[in-house]
Design an enzyme around this catalytic site. Structure first.
Site, PDB file in Angstrom:
ATOM      1  N   ASP A 106       0.835  -1.191   0.000  1.00 48.08           N
ATOM      2  CA  ASP A 106       0.000   0.000   0.000  1.00 48.08           C
ATOM      3  C   ASP A 106       0.875   1.249   0.000  1.00 48.08           C
ATOM      4  OD1 ASP A 106      -2.229  -1.557   0.049  1.00 48.08           O
ATOM      5  OD2 ASP A 106      -2.798  -1.106   2.114  1.00 48.08           O
ATOM      6  N   ARG A 107       0.333   2.308  -0.545  1.00 51.21           N
ATOM      7  CA  ARG A 107       1.092   3.555  -0.644  1.00 51.21           C
ATOM      8  C   ARG A 107       1.605   4.037   0.715  1.00 51.21           C
ATOM      9  NH1 ARG A 107      -1.193   8.985  -3.716  1.00 51.21           N
ATOM     10  NH2 ARG A 107       0.673  10.284  -3.469  1.00 51.21           N
TER      11      ARG A 107
END
Length: 299
Positions: free
Chosen positions: A129-130
């Protein structure tokens, strides 16, 4: 044009190879030329054919619409945890996407390719995930990529995260088995929720340390669903505030599988990547309460 298949294309399906080589050409047109005009070693092939090293591929002339001037992509090298001729392990910082898309022009993989223009092959082995920091694996050979995917698909990888959550966690160790369902909102946004008819999902949470308002947990993924940790925690009433990933990739146990994968370089890489620890995470300054305090996980 004539193309000789090198190591970067060996083992790849012919249709996927053409999608990558003919960027901007509609898939329907690619399949059309596959059925009639593409040749491999002067012979017609099926769209499921997997290219072999040294295959000679004939692609007919194709007009491609002129691309608008591409956006600048900075050449960025991320902190390297391990690297050999087949694999690269980097420490991805929080706030950086692993690839472009969904409003993000570029991510880790595009910046790496810009920094290493001589590299013939660089592909993400997996995603993060970012907002998650931690170990990110990049394959430098297609054979290593497919080998790593096989290792993960057969359950010979151990993915663990450290996550800081709001509230007090009661159990020392807790198995969470809640099915997850992916759906699109009327606005077109992709979401994930707990629902009975969703995909089976299993996370093991282990208590690491507690504070009055927060708890530090280790999350071990037994399945790899989209946003699994985040949705499991939110469903239980604990919202995640930060996360960092540690890698622990295990060697295949069966000797025949080890022999099959040995030539890809993945086995040697796994010997060195196992149990890499990474630097920690920091709560965002705008978070409320004790959010101004920084928490650092050992490197």
């Amino acid at each position: 044009s004539w193309i000789e298949v090198d190591e970067g294309g060996a083992g790849q399906r012919i249709d996927n190879f053409l999608f990558r080589h003919l960027k901007g050409v509609p898939k329907s047109h690619v399949y059309r030329i596959l059925r009639g005009e593409v040749r491999v070693n002067k012979k017609r092939i099926d769209q499921t054919y997997r290219l072999q090293l040294g295959d000679v591929l004939r692609i007919p002339p194709i007009r491609v619409a002129e691309k608008p001037e591409s956006e600048y992509i900075p050449s960025t090298e991320f902190p390297i945890l391990y690297e050999d001729e087949a694999l690269l392990a980097i420490n991805k910082p929080a706030g950086t996407a692993v690839h472009g898309g969904s409003g993000v022009s570029f991510g880790v993989i595009e910046q790496l390719r810009s920094a290493r223009p001589q590299a013939k092959f660089l592909e993400l082995v997996h995603r993060l995930d970012r907002e998650t920091s931690g170990v990110l694996l990049v394959a430098k050979k297609r054979s290593a990529l497919t080998a790593m995917h096989e290792i993960m698909r057969e359950g010979n990888s151990d993915k663990r995260y450290l996550t800081l959550v709001l509230g007090q966690w009661k159990n020392t160790k807790q198995h969470v088995k809640l099915p997850l369902h992916k759906f699109d909102t009327p606005q077109g946004e992709k979401r994930v929720m707990v629902r009975e008819d969703g995909q089976a999902s299993h996370t093991i949470f282990t208590l690491q340390k507690s504070w009055p308002e927060f708890t530090l947990l280790e999350a071990q993924l037994k399945t790899g669903r989209t946003h699994q940790i985040r949705v499991h925690l939110a469903h239980l009433g604990h919202h995640r505030r930060a996360a960092v990933r540690h890698a622990a990739l295990h060697r295949p146990q069966h000797s025949s599988r080890r022999r099959r994968l040995a030539g890809t370089g993945a086995i040697a890489g796994l010997e060195n990547i196992r149990n890499i620890g990474t630097g920690g995470f920091r709560r965002k300054p705008h978070d409320s309460g004790a959010g101004r305090a920084a928490l650092r996980i050992g490197s």
